[in-house]
Design an enzyme around this catalytic site. Structure first.
Site: not given
Length: 394
Positions: A211, A214-215, A234, A335
């Site tokens: 996480a 937390g976005g 996390d 990503c």
């Protein structure tokens, strides 16, 4: 500061950034902020000019330069006015010497270029070094996109994410009332699409395994209308601690932060074994999809570091498997635009876990990439992401 002094400051910063990339130190933005905190004589125009020089030099050099001077000389190859500043004047760079090292232009090291997903064309990779836009996600728990647009009349709607807004560079978001009230969060459209691809529903039990601050967890909670349960876990205590004020601002009450020990994640999540409607594994990765924001990250990556990321991603997927309830879902994302972190990692997961059936990621953006979808700056205008989704059939 004179133009020559700005150039010398850029060289000093580039030296620090190159050292940090080599040794695993702080990011460029952090180093720049620290530099100017101790140099109060530099005005706002000076800071902007130096920062611009630094990031232009970083974006140009695909390989890590030998020095900040070499990085700036590389930039000066196409800017005679910059090269002229290397004249030995007061507070400026020392005069040019014969056969000085000059950083070569490029996107990345050859070994890394060869590892990008085959769904990407080589000419697309240049977009990874463009400047990233400033995107916002509207928090549906606090209001509507129309209300946010009223506060930012210069904003335009993001093309893919239904609650996204794109602002001009330099917009002052965190000083605005809509940010302090929790109506908007700063979040790239790609991250918003990842959350959308989870199809979170009110009343669900969800584990966000990686996480961070937390976005994406907040986006899931909003999609659930703050009904149900989310365990945001996390292994990084500092990042997880940054979540609490964000929850308060967003008006979210269903998120429980849980700190994990590396390689002992299953023990800390034992109460959720076989009971989670959705597990999101937004795994640590090379970050190749975020080079628009952190172009110096190219200089940090090595084959050995990439191999460690790939091993960790595989481990986290295997941890997640044990948490998913029958007919529940698992979403994997990185990503990254590298094949071994995306489609190859997802294909290896499917080979290990036949009970998980591949599903289409429910977003319209992106390109098919084996078991998942690939978002890229060139095609989608987002950060680069690979996203895959499975349902547990039994």
């Amino acid at each position: 500061m004179t133009p020559a002094a700005r150039a010398e400051a850029a060289i000093e910063l580039l030296d620090a950034i190159i050292a940090a990339a080599r040794e695993g130190g702080a990011a460029a933005d952090t180093l720049i902020a620290r530099y100017f905190r101790t140099r109060r004589y530099a005005g706002s125009k000076d800071r902007r000019a130096v920062r611009d020089l630094v990031f232009r030099a970083i974006r140009r050099a695909g390989e890590r330069p030998v020095s900040g001077r070499a990085a700036l000389l590389g930039l000066a190859e196409d800017a005679p006015e910059l090269r002229a500043l290397f004249d030995g004047s007061a507070h400026g760079p020392a005069p040019l010497e014969v056969d000085e090292p000059v950083a070569t232009a490029g996107i990345a090291s050859l070994w890394l270029l060869e590892r990008f997903d085959p769904a990407l064309q080589r000419e697309e990779l240049g977009a990874l070094l463009d400047r990233a836009p400033l995107d916002l996600r509207v928090n549906r728990l606090k209001g509507t996109r129309a209300e946010a647009v009223a506060a930012f009349p210069e904003a335009r709607e993001t093309p893919h994410a239904p609650l996204g807004l794109r602002l001009p560079e330099g917009a002052q978001v965190e000083q605005s009332e809509v940010w302090t009230s929790g109506l908007v969060e700063v979040q790239d459209e790609g991250s918003q699409l990842l959350a959308l691809g989870c199809s979170a529903r009110p009343g669900a039990t969800i584990v966000d395994l990686c996480a961070g601050a937390g976005g994406k967890t907040l986006a899931l909670a909003a999609d659930m209308t703050d009904q149900g349960r989310i365990v945001a876990s996390d292994t990084d205590r500092a990042r997880l601690a940054r979540m609490a004020p964000r929850l308060d601002r967003a008006g979210v009450s269903i998120i429980e932060a849980r700190l994990l020990d590396p390689n002992r994640e299953a023990e800390a999540l034992a109460d959720l074994a076989g009971a989670s409607d959705l597990v999101l594994v937004d795994a640590p990765c090379s970050g190749t999809g975020t080079w628009r924001r952190n172009p110096e990250a190219r200089w940090r990556l090595t084959p050995e570091r990439l191999a460690r990321f790939v091993k960790l991603q595989s481990h986290l997927l295997d941890v997640a498997v044990e948490l998913v309830a029958p007919d529940g879902h698992l979403v994997y994302a990185v990503c990254s635009l590298l094949g071994e972190e995306g489609r190859e990692q997802a294909a290896a997961f499917e080979a290990r876990h036949s009970a998980f059936v591949r599903e289409t990621v429910p977003i319209t953006a992106g390109t098919a990439a084996g078991p998942g979808r690939l978002l890229s700056p060139a095609r989608d205008g987002t950060d680069g992401f690979f996203i895959a989704r499975w349902r547990r059939a039994c």
